[in-house]
Design a protein around this motif. Structure first.
Motif, PDB file in Angstrom:
ATOM      1  N   MET A  14       0.827  -1.200   0.000  1.00  0.00           N
ATOM      2  CA  MET A  14       0.000   0.000   0.000  1.00  0.00           C
ATOM      3  C   MET A  14       0.866   1.258   0.000  1.00  0.00           C
ATOM      4  O   MET A  14       2.024   1.226   0.422  1.00  0.00           O
ATOM      5  N   MET A  15       0.282   2.367  -0.445  1.00  0.00           N
ATOM      6  CA  MET A  15       0.995   3.632  -0.382  1.00  0.00           C
ATOM      7  C   MET A  15       1.368   3.919   1.070  1.00  0.00           C
ATOM      8  O   MET A  15       0.601   3.627   1.984  1.00  0.00           O
ATOM      9  N   GLY A  16       2.570   4.414   1.262  1.00  0.00           N
ATOM     10  CA  GLY A  16       3.028   4.712   2.608  1.00  0.00           C
ATOM     11  C   GLY A  16       3.641   3.532   3.334  1.00  0.00           C
ATOM     12  O   GLY A  16       4.057   3.659   4.485  1.00  0.00           O
ATOM     13  N   SER A  17       3.741   2.381   2.667  1.00  0.00           N
ATOM     14  CA  SER A  17       4.272   1.192   3.341  1.00  0.00           C
ATOM     15  C   SER A  17       5.797   1.203   3.448  1.00  0.00           C
ATOM     16  O   SER A  17       6.376   0.356   4.116  1.00  0.00           O
ATOM     17  N   GLY A  18       6.446   2.135   2.775  1.00  0.00           N
ATOM     18  CA  GLY A  18       7.898   2.251   2.869  1.00  0.00           C
ATOM     19  C   GLY A  18       8.654   1.635   1.716  1.00  0.00           C
ATOM     20  O   GLY A  18       9.851   1.372   1.817  1.00  0.00           O
ATOM     21  N   LYS A  19       7.977   1.422   0.589  1.00  0.00           N
ATOM     22  CA  LYS A  19       8.626   0.768  -0.546  1.00  0.00           C
ATOM     23  C   LYS A  19       9.864   1.541  -1.020  1.00  0.00           C
ATOM     24  O   LYS A  19      10.912   0.943  -1.250  1.00  0.00           O
ATOM     25  N   SER A  20       9.743   2.847  -1.142  1.00  0.00           N
ATOM     26  CA  SER A  20      10.886   3.649  -1.610  1.00  0.00           C
ATOM     27  C   SER A  20      11.992   3.701  -0.564  1.00  0.00           C
ATOM     28  O   SER A  20      13.175   3.549  -0.893  1.00  0.00           O
ATOM     29  N   LEU A 105       5.449  -5.478   1.314  1.00  0.00           N
ATOM     30  CA  LEU A 105       5.636  -4.785   2.580  1.00  0.00           C
ATOM     31  C   LEU A 105       4.247  -4.549   3.162  1.00  0.00           C
ATOM     32  O   LEU A 105       3.518  -3.663   2.724  1.00  0.00           O
ATOM     33  N   ASP A 106       3.882  -5.369   4.126  1.00  0.00           N
ATOM     34  CA  ASP A 106       2.538  -5.371   4.702  1.00  0.00           C
ATOM     35  C   ASP A 106       2.549  -4.586   6.013  1.00  0.00           C
ATOM     36  O   ASP A 106       3.097  -5.038   7.014  1.00  0.00           O
ATOM     37  N   VAL A 107       1.951  -3.412   5.964  1.00  0.00           N
ATOM     38  CA  VAL A 107       1.917  -2.509   7.118  1.00  0.00           C
ATOM     39  C   VAL A 107       0.458  -2.322   7.532  1.00  0.00           C
ATOM     40  O   VAL A 107      -0.404  -2.126   6.675  1.00  0.00           O
ATOM     41  N   ARG A 149      -6.854  -4.401  -2.987  1.00  0.00           N
ATOM     42  CA  ARG A 149      -5.469  -4.712  -3.322  1.00  0.00           C
ATOM     43  C   ARG A 149      -4.810  -5.813  -2.509  1.00  0.00           C
ATOM     44  O   ARG A 149      -3.833  -6.405  -2.965  1.00  0.00           O
ATOM     45  N   VAL A 150      -5.308  -6.077  -1.307  1.00  0.00           N
ATOM     46  CA  VAL A 150      -4.620  -7.025  -0.430  1.00  0.00           C
ATOM     47  C   VAL A 150      -4.534  -8.415  -1.056  1.00  0.00           C
ATOM     48  O   VAL A 150      -3.485  -9.070  -1.005  1.00  0.00           O
ATOM     49  N   ALA A 158       7.250 -13.100  -1.263  1.00  0.00           N
ATOM     50  CA  ALA A 158       7.544 -13.000   0.171  1.00  0.00           C
ATOM     51  C   ALA A 158       6.725 -11.861   0.765  1.00  0.00           C
ATOM     52  O   ALA A 158       6.324 -10.935   0.062  1.00  0.00           O
ATOM     53  N   ARG A 159       6.467 -11.981   2.053  1.00  0.00           N
ATOM     54  CA  ARG A 159       5.678 -10.967   2.762  1.00  0.00           C
ATOM     55  C   ARG A 159       6.444 -10.559   4.016  1.00  0.00           C
ATOM     56  O   ARG A 159       6.859 -11.404   4.808  1.00  0.00           O
ATOM     57  N   VAL A 160       6.647  -9.248   4.164  1.00  0.00           N
ATOM     58  CA  VAL A 160       7.298  -8.718   5.357  1.00  0.00           C
ATOM     59  C   VAL A 160       6.275  -7.869   6.085  1.00  0.00           C
ATOM     60  O   VAL A 160       5.771  -6.888   5.543  1.00  0.00           O
TER      61      VAL A 160
END
Length: 161
Positions: A14-20, A105-107, A149-150, A158-160
């Motif tokens: 999701m947006m804001g999950s820290g991908k960048s 990246l699951d937040v 989207r989930v 992989a899921r973190v």
């Protein structure tokens, strides 16, 4: 490193999950190059922001260009790619990302809403709505987007959390 064998890593979530943020660190640690697919779409269409692309063209226009960027990146090696939050909703994008390793990246939504409310929603066209309570507005919209989207994010290798 041996198991990656030069394959690209695609960060989804999701947006804001820290991908960048995570992507830059991961690329540095691995000795890979880092790319943010949103930035590449902006460059490709000659516009300064995703928000501007959505406003002047449309979300569909953006998504098509996003797929083109992911297609081009999928032919390369040794990249960490931060995808746009909605990249997961197009099956064609998974065809490209499956050439590498995808990491979700699951937040929790609460944490995402707090992060986004702190920095504002102007750069996030799907959330940018006037509101007296930015947290509640962000949480409500993120909840709706997460429903869409989930399940797609779960396609990741992989899921973190």
């Amino acid at each position: 490193m041996f198991h990656l064998n030069g394959r690209c890593i695609y960060l989804v979530g999701m947006m804001g999950s820290g991908k960048s943020t995570v992507g830059k660190i991961l690329a540095e640690v691995l000795g890979y190059s880092f790319f943010d697919s949103d930035n590449l779409v902006e460059q490709a269409v000659g516009m300064s922001s995703v928000a501007q692309i959505f406003k002047i063209h449309s979300e569909a226009f953006f998504r098509e260009n996003e797929s083109n960027v992911l297609r081009d990146l999928s032919s390369m090696r040794r990249l960490v790619v931060a995808t746009g939050g909605g990249a997961v909703i197009r099956p064609i994008n998974w065809n490209y990302m499956k050439k590498g390793l995808s990491v979700w990246l699951d937040v929790p939504l609460d944490a995402l809403a707090k992060r986004i409310a702190q920095v504002g929603t102007a750069s996030r066209p799907l959330l940018d709505q006037p509101s007296d309570d930015p947290y509640t507005a962000a949480f409500t919209k993120l909840s709706m987007l997460a429903e869409q989207r989930v399940e797609a994010c779960a396609n990741a290798d992989a899921r973190v959390s």
